[in-house]
Scaffold this motif. Structure first.
Motif, PDB file in Angstrom:
ATOM      1  N   ASP A  15     -16.679 -91.281   4.874  1.00  0.00           N
ATOM      2  CA  ASP A  15     -17.643 -92.196   5.490  1.00  0.00           C
ATOM      3  C   ASP A  15     -16.924 -93.156   6.442  1.00  0.00           C
ATOM      4  N   PHE A  16     -17.130 -92.961   7.751  1.00  0.00           N
ATOM      5  CA  PHE A  16     -16.398 -93.718   8.768  1.00  0.00           C
ATOM      6  C   PHE A  16     -16.531 -95.221   8.569  1.00  0.00           C
ATOM      7  N   GLU A  17     -17.745 -95.716   8.391  1.00  0.00           N
ATOM      8  CA  GLU A  17     -17.960 -97.166   8.297  1.00  0.00           C
ATOM      9  C   GLU A  17     -17.248 -97.774   7.090  1.00  0.00           C
ATOM     10  N   LYS A  18     -17.325 -97.109   5.957  1.00  0.00           N
ATOM     11  CA  LYS A  18     -16.661 -97.632   4.751  1.00  0.00           C
ATOM     12  C   LYS A  18     -15.141 -97.640   4.924  1.00  0.00           C
ATOM     13  N   ILE A  19     -14.605 -96.566   5.497  1.00  0.00           N
ATOM     14  CA  ILE A  19     -13.159 -96.490   5.735  1.00  0.00           C
ATOM     15  C   ILE A  19     -12.751 -97.597   6.710  1.00  0.00           C
ATOM     16  N   TYR A  20     -13.471 -97.707   7.815  1.00  0.00           N
ATOM     17  CA  TYR A  20     -13.176 -98.712   8.832  1.00  0.00           C
ATOM     18  C   TYR A  20     -13.219-100.120   8.243  1.00  0.00           C
ATOM     19  N   VAL A  46      -5.314 -83.500   8.394  1.00  0.00           N
ATOM     20  CA  VAL A  46      -4.649 -84.106   9.540  1.00  0.00           C
ATOM     21  C   VAL A  46      -5.325 -85.454   9.766  1.00  0.00           C
ATOM     22  N   THR A  47      -4.526 -86.483  10.057  1.00  0.00           N
ATOM     23  CA  THR A  47      -5.097 -87.803  10.314  1.00  0.00           C
ATOM     24  C   THR A  47      -5.143 -88.055  11.818  1.00  0.00           C
ATOM     25  N   ILE A  48      -5.923 -89.035  12.185  1.00  0.00           N
ATOM     26  CA  ILE A  48      -6.067 -89.394  13.598  1.00  0.00           C
ATOM     27  C   ILE A  48      -4.738 -89.844  14.208  1.00  0.00           C
ATOM     28  N   LEU A  49      -3.769 -90.185  13.381  1.00  0.00           N
ATOM     29  CA  LEU A  49      -2.459 -90.621  13.871  1.00  0.00           C
ATOM     30  C   LEU A  49      -1.495 -89.463  14.109  1.00  0.00           C
ATOM     31  N   ASP A  50      -1.827 -88.271  13.624  1.00  0.00           N
ATOM     32  CA  ASP A  50      -0.943 -87.116  13.760  1.00  0.00           C
ATOM     33  C   ASP A  50      -1.013 -86.514  15.160  1.00  0.00           C
ATOM     34  N   ASN A  51       0.087 -85.937  15.585  1.00  0.00           N
ATOM     35  CA  ASN A  51       0.162 -85.327  16.916  1.00  0.00           C
ATOM     36  C   ASN A  51      -0.790 -84.147  17.075  1.00  0.00           C
ATOM     37  N   ASN A  52      -1.086 -83.436  15.987  1.00  0.00           N
ATOM     38  CA  ASN A  52      -1.936 -82.255  16.111  1.00  0.00           C
ATOM     39  C   ASN A  52      -3.410 -82.534  15.799  1.00  0.00           C
ATOM     40  N   TYR A  53      -3.793 -83.809  15.742  1.00  0.00           N
ATOM     41  CA  TYR A  53      -5.211 -84.173  15.592  1.00  0.00           C
ATOM     42  C   TYR A  53      -5.929 -83.785  16.884  1.00  0.00           C
ATOM     43  N   PRO A  54      -7.122 -83.190  16.780  1.00  0.00           N
ATOM     44  CA  PRO A  54      -7.825 -82.742  17.996  1.00  0.00           C
ATOM     45  C   PRO A  54      -8.077 -83.872  19.002  1.00  0.00           C
ATOM     46  N   THR A  55      -7.507 -83.733  20.169  1.00  0.00           N
ATOM     47  CA  THR A  55      -7.622 -84.739  21.221  1.00  0.00           C
ATOM     48  C   THR A  55      -9.071 -85.002  21.596  1.00  0.00           C
ATOM     49  N   VAL A  56      -9.885 -83.950  21.595  1.00  0.00           N
ATOM     50  CA  VAL A  56     -11.287 -84.102  21.983  1.00  0.00           C
ATOM     51  C   VAL A  56     -12.019 -85.068  21.051  1.00  0.00           C
ATOM     52  N   LEU A  57     -11.627 -85.138  19.794  1.00  0.00           N
ATOM     53  CA  LEU A  57     -12.290 -86.052  18.861  1.00  0.00           C
ATOM     54  C   LEU A  57     -11.879 -87.500  19.091  1.00  0.00           C
ATOM     55  N   LYS A  58     -10.720 -87.695  19.680  1.00  0.00           N
ATOM     56  CA  LYS A  58     -10.290 -89.063  19.989  1.00  0.00           C
ATOM     57  C   LYS A  58     -11.124 -89.673  21.121  1.00  0.00           C
ATOM     58  N   GLN A  59     -11.884 -88.837  21.806  1.00  0.00           N
ATOM     59  CA  GLN A  59     -12.695 -89.287  22.937  1.00  0.00           C
ATOM     60  C   GLN A  59     -14.120 -89.664  22.543  1.00  0.00           C
ATOM     61  N   ILE A  60     -14.464 -89.497  21.262  1.00  0.00           N
ATOM     62  CA  ILE A  60     -15.822 -89.809  20.824  1.00  0.00           C
ATOM     63  C   ILE A  60     -15.843 -91.158  20.113  1.00  0.00           C
ATOM     64  N   ALA A  61     -17.026 -91.720  19.980  1.00  0.00           N
ATOM     65  CA  ALA A  61     -17.180 -92.944  19.201  1.00  0.00           C
ATOM     66  C   ALA A  61     -17.034 -92.594  17.719  1.00  0.00           C
ATOM     67  N   CYS A  62     -16.328 -93.421  16.995  1.00  0.00           N
ATOM     68  CA  CYS A  62     -16.160 -93.256  15.547  1.00  0.00           C
ATOM     69  C   CYS A  62     -15.576 -91.898  15.151  1.00  0.00           C
ATOM     70  N   PRO A  63     -14.412 -91.528  15.665  1.00  0.00           N
ATOM     71  CA  PRO A  63     -13.835 -90.238  15.289  1.00  0.00           C
ATOM     72  C   PRO A  63     -13.419 -90.253  13.817  1.00  0.00           C
ATOM     73  N   PRO A  64     -13.464 -89.112  13.158  1.00  0.00           N
ATOM     74  CA  PRO A  64     -13.022 -89.066  11.757  1.00  0.00           C
ATOM     75  C   PRO A  64     -11.574 -89.531  11.645  1.00  0.00           C
ATOM     76  N   PHE A  65     -11.293 -90.338  10.650  1.00  0.00           N
ATOM     77  CA  PHE A  65      -9.917 -90.781  10.426  1.00  0.00           C
ATOM     78  C   PHE A  65      -9.066 -89.640   9.891  1.00  0.00           C
ATOM     79  N   VAL A  66      -9.683 -88.769   9.095  1.00  0.00           N
ATOM     80  CA  VAL A  66      -8.989 -87.634   8.494  1.00  0.00           C
ATOM     81  C   VAL A  66      -9.882 -86.409   8.618  1.00  0.00           C
ATOM     82  N   LEU A  67      -9.281 -85.269   8.961  1.00  0.00           N
ATOM     83  CA  LEU A  67      -9.984 -83.994   8.939  1.00  0.00           C
ATOM     84  C   LEU A  67      -9.326 -83.114   7.888  1.00  0.00           C
ATOM     85  N   PHE A  68     -10.119 -82.616   6.958  1.00  0.00           N
ATOM     86  CA  PHE A  68      -9.647 -81.650   5.975  1.00  0.00           C
ATOM     87  C   PHE A  68      -9.965 -80.287   6.565  1.00  0.00           C
TER      88      PHE A  68
END
Length: 150
Positions: A15-20, A46-68
């Motif tokens: 849950d993005f809001e709770k994590i944030y 993979v976390t949003i801080l990792d090099n292999n996190y999908p770049t396209v998701l960094k361009q959206i509002a509220c990207p997932p902090f972690v992708l399983f």
């Protein structure tokens, strides 16, 4: 910081809001709870801080902090807006999915990535995809006893 993101993602089921809000409020990580949550971790992430996190998701509002995820994370890493991929919701949790034709041991199959912001929802999504009997490349041997790709 990756462990902090993982802790809150597992604790709040992606849950993005709770994590944030927990990160913003500097809520401390409960080490004992983190150990228990991490024991239940059954897939790579993979976390949003990792090099292999999908770049396209960094361009959206509220990207997932972690992708399983399962599959080839590099398929998601280099996605761009306009590429053929799915980023939608399944059971009220966001997910990312894409496939590419491939050959595995001489057989036609699809190289793929299935990823979700929710660890629990990931397995529901994976089951849904596997029920379709699509010939997917076998990543099962790569997931046992290995750390997530970084």
């Amino acid at each position: 910081m990756n462990n902090v993101l993982l802790y809150f993602a597992l604790k709040h089921d992606g849950d993005f809001e709770k994590i944030y809000n927990d990160i913003k409020a500097k809520v401390p990580v409960d080490e004992n709870e983190f150990i228990k949550l991490k024991r239940g971790l059954k897939t790579k992430y993979v976390t949003i801080l990792d090099n292999n996190y999908p770049t396209v998701l960094k361009q959206i509002a509220c990207p997932p902090f972690v992708l399983f995820y399962e599959g080839n994370i590099r398929l998601a890493k280099d996605l761009e807006v306009g590429d053929a991929f799915i980023y939608s919701a399944f059971n009220d949790k966001r997910y990312l999915s894409t496939v590419e034709p491939s050959a595995d041991r001489g057989k036609f199959c699809f190289d793929y990535i299935i990823a979700s912001e929710s660890h629990d929802n990931f397995f529901k999504l994976r089951e849904h995809v596997m029920d379709k009997k699509v010939p997917l490349k076998d990543y099962s041997k790569n997931t046992k006893n290995k750390q997530q790709e970084r």
